[in-house]
Design an enzyme around this catalytic site. Structure first.
Site, mmCIF file in Angstrom:
data_model
loop_
_atom_site.group_PDB
_atom_site.id
_atom_site.type_symbol
_atom_site.label_atom_id
_atom_site.label_comp_id
_atom_site.label_asym_id
_atom_site.label_seq_id
_atom_site.Cartn_x
_atom_site.Cartn_y
_atom_site.Cartn_z
ATOM 1 N N GLY A 28 3.144 13.484 0.404
ATOM 2 C CA GLY A 28 2.839 13.350 -1.018
ATOM 3 C C GLY A 28 4.030 13.758 -1.847
ATOM 4 C CG ASN A 101 -5.009 14.784 3.586
ATOM 5 O OD1 ASN A 101 -4.786 14.795 4.784
ATOM 6 N ND2 ASN A 101 -4.821 13.716 2.864
ATOM 7 C CE1 TYR A 256 5.765 5.309 5.617
ATOM 8 C CE2 TYR A 256 3.600 5.757 4.718
ATOM 9 C CZ TYR A 256 4.970 5.676 4.556
ATOM 10 O OH TYR A 256 5.535 5.958 3.333
HETATM 11 O O1 LIG Z 1 5.224 -3.440 3.283
HETATM 12 P P1 LIG Z 1 5.470 -2.268 2.390
HETATM 13 O O2 LIG Z 1 4.492 -2.231 1.267
HETATM 14 O O3 LIG Z 1 6.888 -2.210 1.920
HETATM 15 O O4 LIG Z 1 5.157 -0.944 3.185
HETATM 16 C C1 LIG Z 1 5.640 -0.667 4.466
HETATM 17 C C2 LIG Z 1 6.956 0.072 4.426
HETATM 18 O O5 LIG Z 1 6.834 1.308 3.677
HETATM 19 C C3 LIG Z 1 7.091 2.409 4.515
HETATM 20 O O6 LIG Z 1 8.418 2.889 4.344
HETATM 21 P P2 LIG Z 1 8.795 4.100 3.379
HETATM 22 O O7 LIG Z 1 10.028 3.763 2.629
HETATM 23 O O8 LIG Z 1 7.621 4.483 2.551
HETATM 24 O O9 LIG Z 1 9.040 5.367 4.302
HETATM 25 P P3 LIG Z 1 9.976 5.682 5.559
HETATM 26 O O10 LIG Z 1 11.342 6.032 5.033
HETATM 27 O O11 LIG Z 1 9.296 6.844 6.190
HETATM 28 O O12 LIG Z 1 10.030 4.511 6.463
HETATM 29 C C4 LIG Z 1 6.906 1.897 5.919
HETATM 30 O O13 LIG Z 1 7.689 2.636 6.842
HETATM 31 C C5 LIG Z 1 7.405 0.485 5.803
HETATM 32 O O14 LIG Z 1 8.823 0.456 5.868
HETATM 33 N N1 LIG Z 2 -3.971 11.392 -0.611
HETATM 34 C C1 LIG Z 2 -4.880 12.340 -0.739
HETATM 35 O O1 LIG Z 2 -5.264 13.018 0.202
HETATM 36 C C2 LIG Z 2 -5.428 12.491 -2.126
HETATM 37 C C3 LIG Z 2 -6.428 13.586 -2.351
HETATM 38 C C4 LIG Z 2 -7.285 13.303 -3.592
HETATM 39 N N2 LIG Z 2 -8.159 12.188 -3.334
HETATM 40 C C5 LIG Z 2 -6.389 13.051 -4.788
HETATM 41 O O2 LIG Z 2 -6.269 11.935 -5.224
HETATM 42 O O3 LIG Z 2 -5.775 13.975 -5.266
HETATM 43 MG MG LIG Z 3 9.727 2.432 6.129
#
Ligand SMILES: O=P(O)(O)OC[C@H]1O[C@H](OP(=O)(O)OP(=O)(O)O)[C@H](O)[C@@H]1O
Ligand SMILES: NC(=O)CC[C@H](N)C(=O)O
Ligand SMILES: [Mg+2]
Length: 507
Positions: A28, A101, A256
């Site tokens: 987060g 969470n 992920y």
């Molecule tokens: O299809 P999309 O909507 O683009 O989502 C998927 C992408 O987003 C995430 O990467 P991110 O940059 O969030 O984090 P990372 O650096 O941990 O890979 C995930 O690893 C993919 O690369």
């Molecule tokens: N991703 C989460 O776990 C979110 C917790 C809660 N539902 C919020 O929106 O703050």
């Molecule tokens: Mg990524």
């Protein structure tokens, strides 16, 4: 997915919670908060921003006490208002603070019950405030002196009333620290201990990596439906408080969400990602034995573990063809599509010599909205690649998530209503390979054979809590699609409890 942590120690906990939150930051990035407890008072600092930006030395100095909880937020309900950042607090009964969470799926109904029969007020649109109030109401039935059994009884009633995914950690004024996990164990939570000179310190956290950094020994994950109560002396009491607990943890944690160096429900995430790479390699070899791939290139960061294993399995060279800007966070968990799109380019840059005149196989952990892969494929072509193939270590993401991942709108998912080939065409790949869903489950089971079943709802549309229908998904999509979130973004003027903002610190 947010990150939660709770710490009860023989010494001040502020730094320990801060350190844990920094290693849970990947869960987060929107807001961070900490509430400590000292001599019968709660002390709070929470704000929008990264951990390092929210807590300054002057805040830390005031977060006194040997008991505290912390949170990093990625909103999945309500708004991204600072007043909805966590932990939350209620004064009755006892005085309780809570960090959560996950996502409740019957939050609206519970809110009505809280107003009309429990006579409690909910001031924000956050489901976490609802969860805290349900817990508080149930705890209030137990009387003046709380024993572990009383807390477990209250949690049992929370499980009967709340639906969805929730892992929560709370402080009860004068009694100690409590954590509980929903009866399907959808979201993760672990606890561990550290020997101190005069007893033991106990930490509860979303992922084991937080325990590692604090020098804690991982005891175990909470079981589905289980609660842990740590009294003020540091004694740990546990009990399963659900009628029919069943582990159905979110498989997307392995794909992920979690850090690879965490162990979730007995499975090393690093190991499950390696297995995903092997299985994906098998799929390519089965479907295309005489492939012409010259090089395998991961899309940093998360896909690295699977991509390396996949390349070795295929017997193809692995190269780091994209450099990642280490100062840009995760793009998928950013709040709006405009920001996500812009950040991909700021985050990743191609190294031309790895692409020039080659047939490249780009590997990512997942394709969700398609924001990353579309831009990356174009970058690979611009860098001179002859052919660009794309492989996803997860199956197509076709259904919304309702348990704490902000994927509320099917229409925003690139694979929704499309075949694999259609997605491949849309993102501009010469060929696309997706993981098979059974292979994904097997990848996790090969690391921990006790993991029978999972919440795979984003891949198969099967919601393990059994309460999700088309009408629910339609309301969710209408209220939380990217456009709707943009329009409600200004509504932040909510009453909040006393918070240590900068103005307080001048005196
Ligand atoms: O299809 P999309 O909507 O683009 O989502 C998927 C992408 O987003 C995430 O990467 P991110 O940059 O969030 O984090 P990372 O650096 O941990 O890979 C995930 O690893 C993919 O690369
Ligand atoms: N991703 C989460 O776990 C979110 C917790 C809660 N539902 C919020 O929106 O703050
Ligand atoms: Mg990524």
């Amino acid at each position: 997915m947010c990150g939660i942590v709770g710490l009860l120690a023989k010494q001040a906990v502020n730094q320990g919670i801060y350190d844990a939150l920094t290693v849970l930051q990947h869960r987060g990035q929107d807001a961070a908060g900490m509430m400590t407890w000292s001599e019968g008072r709660f002390l709070l600092r929470k704000s929008n921003g990264l951990v390092r930006d929210v807590f300054h030395t002057r805040h830390m100095a005031r977060l006194k006490g040997n008991l505290g909880i912390g949170h990093v937020r990625y909103p999945t309900a309500g708004s991204s208002s600072e007043a909805e950042s966590q932990p939350f607090y209620v004064n009755s009964p006892y005085g309780i603070a809570l960090a959560h969470n996950g996502n409740l799926t019957n939050s609206e109904q519970l809110k009505q019950e809280l107003f009309s029969t429990d006579l409690r007020h909910i001031n924000t649109s956050s489901d976490s405030e609802v969860l805290l109030n349900v817990f508080a109401h149930e705890l209030g039935k137990q009387g003046l002196h709380l024993e572990a059994e009383d807390i477990f009884d209250a949690v049992r009633r929370v499980h009967r009333r709340c639906q969805g995914g929730y892992a929560a950690v709370a402080i009860i004024n004068g009694f100690g620290m409590v954590a509980f996990r929903d009866p399907h164990g959808i979201r993760p939570v672990v606890f561990g201990t550290r020997q101190a000179e005069n007893g033991q310190d106990v930490m509860i956290a979303s992922e084991s990596v937080a325990l590692d950094v604090g020098g804690f020994e991982l005891e175990r994950d909470l079981s589905p439906g289980e609660a842990v109560f740590v009294d003020m002396q540091g004694n740990v009491h546990t009990q399963v408080c659900a009628d029919r607990p069943q582990l159905r943890s979110c498989i997307f944690e392995h794909v992920y969400l979690a850090r690879p160096d965490s162990i979730l429900d007995g499975a090393y995430v690093y190991g499950t990602r390696m297995q995903m790479g092997r299985k994906l390699g098998d799929r390519v070899l089965n479907e295309w034995p005489d492939h012409d791939i010259d090089v395998v290139i991961p899309i940093p960061d998360t896909s690295r573990t699977s991509a390396l294993e996949m390349a070795q399995h295929l017997g193809v060279t692995y190269r780091e063809g994209f450099m990642k800007n280490r100062y840009i966070g995760r793009t998928f968990i950013m709040p709006g599509q405009t920001q996500r799109k812009k950040s991909v380019r700021q985050k990743l840059n191609a190294i031309d010599i790895e692409f020039k005149d080659k047939n490249v196989l780009l590997v990512d952990d997942s394709i969700v909205r398609g924001t990353t892969c579309k831009q990356i494929i174009q970058m690979a072509r611009d860098a001179g690649a002859r052919k660009v193939y794309f492989a996803s270590a997860a199956p197509p993401v076709r259904y919304p998530n309702v348990y704490g991942i902000d994927m509320p709108a099917a229409s925003e998912l690139i694979a929704h209503g499309r075949t694999e080939e259609e997605v491949g065409e849309l993102i501009g790949a010469d060929r696309i390979f997706y993981q098979d869903i059974e292979d994904l489950k097997d990848a996790c089971r090969e690391v921990n054979p006790e993991l029978e079943a999972f919440d795979c709802s984003v891949f198969d549309g099967n919601y393990v809590t059994g309460d999700i229908d088309d009408a629910y998904l339609a309301v969710l999509e209408a209220s939380r699609n990217d456009l709707a979130k943009d329009q409600s973004a200004g509504d932040h003027a909510l009453v909040d409890m006393h918070n240590q903002d900068d103005d307080d610190l001048d005196d």
